[in-house]
Write a protein that holds these residues in place. Structure first.
Motif, PDB file in Angstrom:
ATOM      1  N   GLN A   1     -56.538  69.525  27.471  1.00  0.00           N
ATOM      2  CA  GLN A   1     -56.136  70.005  28.793  1.00  0.00           C
ATOM      3  C   GLN A   1     -54.607  70.013  28.854  1.00  0.00           C
ATOM      4  O   GLN A   1     -53.964  69.035  28.448  1.00  0.00           O
ATOM      5  N   ALA A   2     -54.035  71.122  29.308  1.00  0.00           N
ATOM      6  CA  ALA A   2     -52.578  71.291  29.254  1.00  0.00           C
ATOM      7  C   ALA A   2     -51.866  70.141  29.955  1.00  0.00           C
ATOM      8  O   ALA A   2     -52.308  69.648  30.997  1.00  0.00           O
ATOM      9  N   GLY A   3     -50.806  69.664  29.324  1.00  0.00           N
ATOM     10  CA  GLY A   3     -49.938  68.662  29.940  1.00  0.00           C
ATOM     11  C   GLY A   3     -50.485  67.249  29.963  1.00  0.00           C
ATOM     12  O   GLY A   3     -49.958  66.392  30.674  1.00  0.00           O
ATOM     13  N   THR A   4     -51.543  66.967  29.180  1.00  0.00           N
ATOM     14  CA  THR A   4     -52.109  65.609  29.212  1.00  0.00           C
ATOM     15  C   THR A   4     -51.577  64.746  28.066  1.00  0.00           C
ATOM     16  O   THR A   4     -52.096  63.667  27.807  1.00  0.00           O
ATOM     17  N   GLY A   5     -50.565  65.236  27.341  1.00  0.00           N
ATOM     18  CA  GLY A   5     -49.884  64.366  26.373  1.00  0.00           C
ATOM     19  C   GLY A   5     -50.412  64.434  24.960  1.00  0.00           C
ATOM     20  O   GLY A   5     -50.125  63.550  24.153  1.00  0.00           O
ATOM     21  N   ALA A   6     -51.149  65.495  24.637  1.00  0.00           N
ATOM     22  CA  ALA A   6     -51.693  65.591  23.274  1.00  0.00           C
ATOM     23  C   ALA A   6     -50.565  65.598  22.243  1.00  0.00           C
ATOM     24  O   ALA A   6     -50.652  64.934  21.213  1.00  0.00           O
ATOM     25  N   HIS A   7     -49.514  66.320  22.520  1.00  0.00           N
ATOM     26  CA  HIS A   7     -48.409  66.417  21.570  1.00  0.00           C
ATOM     27  C   HIS A   7     -47.756  65.062  21.332  1.00  0.00           C
ATOM     28  O   HIS A   7     -47.239  64.779  20.250  1.00  0.00           O
ATOM     29  N   ASP A   8     -47.818  64.195  22.332  1.00  0.00           N
ATOM     30  CA  ASP A   8     -47.209  62.872  22.184  1.00  0.00           C
ATOM     31  C   ASP A   8     -48.208  61.857  21.639  1.00  0.00           C
ATOM     32  O   ASP A   8     -47.904  60.665  21.573  1.00  0.00           O
ATOM     33  N   GLY A   9     -49.406  62.303  21.311  1.00  0.00           N
ATOM     34  CA  GLY A   9     -50.345  61.399  20.639  1.00  0.00           C
ATOM     35  C   GLY A   9     -51.589  61.057  21.434  1.00  0.00           C
ATOM     36  O   GLY A   9     -52.506  60.441  20.904  1.00  0.00           O
ATOM     37  N   ASP A  10     -51.668  61.451  22.686  1.00  0.00           N
ATOM     38  CA  ASP A  10     -52.875  61.150  23.461  1.00  0.00           C
ATOM     39  C   ASP A  10     -53.782  62.377  23.477  1.00  0.00           C
ATOM     40  O   ASP A  10     -53.579  63.300  24.263  1.00  0.00           O
ATOM     41  N   ARG A  11     -54.768  62.355  22.611  1.00  0.00           N
ATOM     42  CA  ARG A  11     -55.656  63.518  22.518  1.00  0.00           C
ATOM     43  C   ARG A  11     -56.953  63.292  23.292  1.00  0.00           C
ATOM     44  O   ARG A  11     -57.917  64.028  23.112  1.00  0.00           O
ATOM     45  N   SER A  12     -56.975  62.270  24.135  1.00  0.00           N
ATOM     46  CA  SER A  12     -58.247  61.895  24.777  1.00  0.00           C
ATOM     47  C   SER A  12     -58.747  62.954  25.750  1.00  0.00           C
ATOM     48  O   SER A  12     -59.924  62.997  26.066  1.00  0.00           O
ATOM     49  N   HIS A  13     -57.866  63.836  26.194  1.00  0.00           N
ATOM     50  CA  HIS A  13     -58.315  64.899  27.097  1.00  0.00           C
ATOM     51  C   HIS A  13     -58.600  66.193  26.337  1.00  0.00           C
ATOM     52  O   HIS A  13     -58.543  67.274  26.909  1.00  0.00           O
ATOM     53  N   GLY A  14     -58.876  66.050  25.070  1.00  0.00           N
ATOM     54  CA  GLY A  14     -59.099  67.263  24.283  1.00  0.00           C
ATOM     55  C   GLY A  14     -60.211  67.098  23.264  1.00  0.00           C
ATOM     56  O   GLY A  14     -60.889  66.074  23.214  1.00  0.00           O
ATOM     57  N   VAL A  15     -60.387  68.126  22.470  1.00  0.00           N
ATOM     58  CA  VAL A  15     -61.347  68.103  21.358  1.00  0.00           C
ATOM     59  C   VAL A  15     -60.570  68.303  20.061  1.00  0.00           C
ATOM     60  O   VAL A  15     -59.618  69.072  20.008  1.00  0.00           O
ATOM     61  N   ASN A  16     -61.019  67.605  19.039  1.00  0.00           N
ATOM     62  CA  ASN A  16     -60.292  67.604  17.767  1.00  0.00           C
ATOM     63  C   ASN A  16     -61.257  67.926  16.630  1.00  0.00           C
ATOM     64  O   ASN A  16     -62.352  67.384  16.574  1.00  0.00           O
ATOM     65  N   GLY A  17     -60.824  68.818  15.776  1.00  0.00           N
ATOM     66  CA  GLY A  17     -61.618  69.115  14.580  1.00  0.00           C
ATOM     67  C   GLY A  17     -60.736  69.058  13.343  1.00  0.00           C
ATOM     68  O   GLY A  17     -59.502  69.056  13.448  1.00  0.00           O
ATOM     69  N   TYR A  18     -61.374  68.948  12.197  1.00  0.00           N
ATOM     70  CA  TYR A  18     -60.655  69.084  10.925  1.00  0.00           C
ATOM     71  C   TYR A  18     -61.351  70.184  10.145  1.00  0.00           C
ATOM     72  O   TYR A  18     -62.546  70.079   9.858  1.00  0.00           O
TER      73      TYR A  18
END
Ligand code: FES
Ligand code: FES
Ligand SMILES: [Fe+2]
Lengths: 341, 378
Positions: free
Chosen positions: B265-282
């Motif tokens: 979700q935009a602006g929730t800090g993913a770039h700074d390391g908090d990916r909890s508001h998003g989905v992550n794949g490899y």
């Protein structure tokens, strides 16, 4: 894949020579045409014995800088005819004729477990293997047996390099190697590579078979089958083709028959494939089987032989008709009568 | 050849010439490296044939489950061992005249005679099973250090779930590495699923270290493309709104590329390391050269949410299957065009930075083996 062991003779400069144990000298050579040496490889070199050139083989202990520096270690054999004495006299700056590294004892990478067994000067064939197995994190144990510590080359280096993976057995310290105990620690997936005195290797071979372990997992350098008798001149006859030929001391029967115009079939010319086999019709003398194609049973049957390596000889007491008291036996060459396919 | 191409070729002969071979069109492959030969489940007691780096292999398992790789040609008359069968605890029998080899490639039985020819062996290759794959080393076996297996740890981690497939790609392996190191192609090749114009518009950063290269790209406050909107809704039912999107491409020589991808979700800090508001794949990719112009492309999509949902695993695998099908078509067409235009050169763009570092690393590995970077064109 056959390894190409065709000898390439070249000059080598001795760049280092010093003792590494009682009676063992390490010699570092700089070959003219360097190639990296695999673990288990050796080189042949020319030594002078009573002014006559002779060839000796030495394991390559270490290959540095893609083979630009090859280290060998020479044991001064008490019963030496002079080869090792010649080698021990070498100094930095001397020159030798050597071959490129050749391989008769390859290390197979990928076994689940390894035991490397070195007896005495046999460590020279094993040291490089141990180093490679360590560098690729293989599961290996290095067992090094000798008479006394001061006669065991590279001992402290090996202790530092291999730590717990090394076990040392020294006769004089009362810690002699018990072969059955060693075999008991080996399982079906272990490959054992060994180099050392014949007695030790025989004991391991017997123990290995008795324990029901797979023969191909026991690795040691084989030097072919050199036969029971010294090569001597003999006569070969093929009545069907009306041929009689003499096989000289330095010729094989296959070569002699080819020289006589017999069209022979062959492939390996080293006693392995069995393609050169002939039928023995009659024999005056004894067959010296030097092949590894026939089983013991087949060799004993005496009805066939591989002519690329095997010979015929007249040992003093080989056949019932000779009593050994015929002084002129050397003048009466053995005779074999054959048929060929 | 055009005048420009000629100038370029002659430049290639000057001392500063590593730049010339970095644009090799058909790239050679290092041999002193671990390559994936197969998925673990593909290798069974029934021998299989697979060509790796131009070497035909017979792959099989011993009775106690160890994977083995032998040259796929019998010592005797070169019949393929992969057509044979496993026998005993550790053996494989040639289908033609029945010679049996153990897993080290040493002959253990010659049916038509009482002894065994001591010269009868076939080459065996070091094998390691790791991260759901069987890896094989075709170069100098004395350098086959297991620590050199590229990191594919998400494949076998409890914190990640997913699955993948193999693409038999009709192109040189390096074209696939190029494809994965620069994802601006998504806008054009994958317009319907993951492509969006922000990919080409946004900045990216390239770094390299030893045998690794990393390319990172972040896009802020954008609309999630269809693939990612679906994934967001799998984790956050009913999700609406803008997202921050990332693609962090990790290359490890010679052919492994893991792409850390996701949206939050935009602006929730993913770039700074908090990916909890998003989905992550490899996106897990490892490319093995088969021949000069064909490759085994092993891929998988791993995720770190809703680990127990086989439905999501299957949907993601099928979704990526569709996306990679588009790459497969492009890669084959590209290889065909390369072969059809032997006098034309490659030129580079700024977006090729990641792929160019990959080429530089492969070139060094090849150089250490005394082998050229370019395979001469037919
Ligand atoms: S030619 Fe092969 S055994 Fe004589
Ligand atoms: S080709 Fe394999 S046994 Fe003859
Ligand atoms: Fe793509």
């Amino acid at each position: 894949m056959a390894v190409d062991n065709t000898e390439v003779w070249q000059d080598a400069l001795v760049v280092e020579a010093h003792d590494v144990a009682a009676g063992i000298r390490r010699i570092v050579l700089e070959p003219e045409h360097p190639v990296g040496a695999e673990p288990g490889s050796h080189l042949d070199l020319t030594v002078q014995i009573d002014g006559e050139p002779a060839t000796r083989s030495y394991s390559i202990v270490e290959s540095r800088d893609a083979g630009r520096r090859l280290a060998i270690s020479v044991f001064r054999a008490p019963a030496s005819r002079g080869g090792s004495i010649h080698m021990h006299a070498l100094q930095a700056g001397d020159r030798l004729r050597i071959t490129q590294p050749m391989q008769n004892f390859p290390l197979r990478v990928g076994a689940p477990r390894y035991v490397l067994l070195a007896g005495g000067i046999g460590i020279t064939a094993i040291l490089h293997m141990a180093r490679v197995l360590k560098s690729i994190k293989a599961d290996y144990r290095l067992v090094y047996a000798g008479r006394s510590r001061n006669a065991m080359a590279y001992l402290s280096e090996l202790e530092a390099e291999h730590g717990d993976r090394l076990s040392v057995h020294v006769d004089d310290d009362g810690t002699a190697l018990a072969v059955p105990d060693l075999i008991a620690t080996v399982d079906a997936a272990t490959e054992l590579y060994m180099c050392g005195p014949i007695r030790l290797m025989d004991a391991v071979r017997r123990g290995w078979t008795d324990a029901g372990l797979e023969a191909p997992n026991l690795r040691y350098e084989t030097f072919g089958n050199s036969g029971w008798y010294d090569p001597e001149e003999f006569t070969v006859r093929i009545p069907r083709l009306d041929i009689e030929a003499t096989v000289g001391k330095g010729r094989s029967m296959l070569e002699a028959l080819e020289d006589a115009g017999v069209e022979m079939m062959f492939d390996c010319r080293k006693g392995e494939c069995g393609l050169c086999q002939v039928k023995i019709l009659e024999l005056d003398g004894a067959v010296d089987h030097r092949d590894v194609f026939y089983s013991k049973r087949q060799q004993d049957a005496g009805s066939q032989m591989c002519v690329c390596v095997s010979r015929v000889a007249r040992p003093a007491t080989a056949d019932g008709s000779e009593t050994g008291d015929v002084p002129a036996c050397a003048h009466r060459p053995a005779v074999v009568t054959l048929d060929v396919g | 050849m055009t005048a420009i191409a000629e100038a370029r070729t002659s430049q290639g002969a000057t001392p500063a010439e590593s730049a010339g071979s970095t644009t090799a069109k058909v790239f050679n492959y290092p041999l002193n490296a671990w390559y994936v030969a197969a998925w673990d489940h593909e290798v069974t007691r029934k021998p299989m044939a697979r060509r790796i780096a131009n070497q035909p292999l017979a792959l099989f398992r011993t009775e106690d489950g160890r994977a083995a790789a032998l040259a796929d040609a019998c010592w005797h008359r070169l019949a393929p061992l992969s057509m044979g069968k496993t026998v005993g605890a550790d053996g494989i029998q040639c289908p033609y005249h029945g010679i049996v080899y153990n897993s080290a490639g040493r002959c253990v039985s010659m049916p038509a005679q009482e002894t065994i020819n001591p010269s009868a062996t076939v080459p065996s290759y070091p094998v390691i099973e790791r991260y759901r794959y069987v890896w094989v080393w075709l170069g100098d076996p004395t350098q086959a250090d297991p620590d050199l297996v590229p990191d594919m740890s998400q494949m076998s981690s409890d914190e990640w779930a997913g699955d993948g497939e193999t693409i038999h790609a009709a192109c040189n392996y390096q074209l696939i590495l190029d494809n994965l190191m620069d994802l601006t192609h998504e806008e054009f090749v994958h317009a319907s699923s993951i492509g969006q114009e922000e990919l080409s518009d946004s900045e990216f950063e390239t770094t390299h270290d030893g045998n690794r290269v990393t390319v990172s790209r972040w896009m802020f406050d954008i609309d999630a493309p269809p693939f990612w909107l679906k994934n967001m809704r799998d984790k956050f039912p009913g999700f609406e709104g803008k997202v921050d999107r990332w693609q962090i491409i990790h290359f490890e020589a010679p052919g492994t590329i893991r792409i850390d991808v996701g949206v939050a979700q935009a602006g929730t800090g993913a770039h700074d390391g908090d990916r909890s508001h998003g989905v992550n794949g490899y996106v897990m990719n490892t490319i093995t050269p088969e021949t000069d112009r064909t490759s085994h492309y092993f891929w998988a999509f791993m995720r770190n949410y809703r680990l127990d949902s086989q439905l999501i695993t299957t949907q993601l695998r099928d979704g990526v299957h569709g996306v990679f099908g588009e790459d497969e078509t492009m890669l084959k067409a590209q290889q065909d065009a390369i072969d059809a235009n032997p006098d034309h050169q490659f030129y580079s763009l700024n977006i090729d930075a990641g792929g160019m570092w990959v080429r530089r690393i492969l070139e060094k590995m090849l150089d250490a083996e005394g082998r050229p970077a370019a395979i001469t064109q037919k």
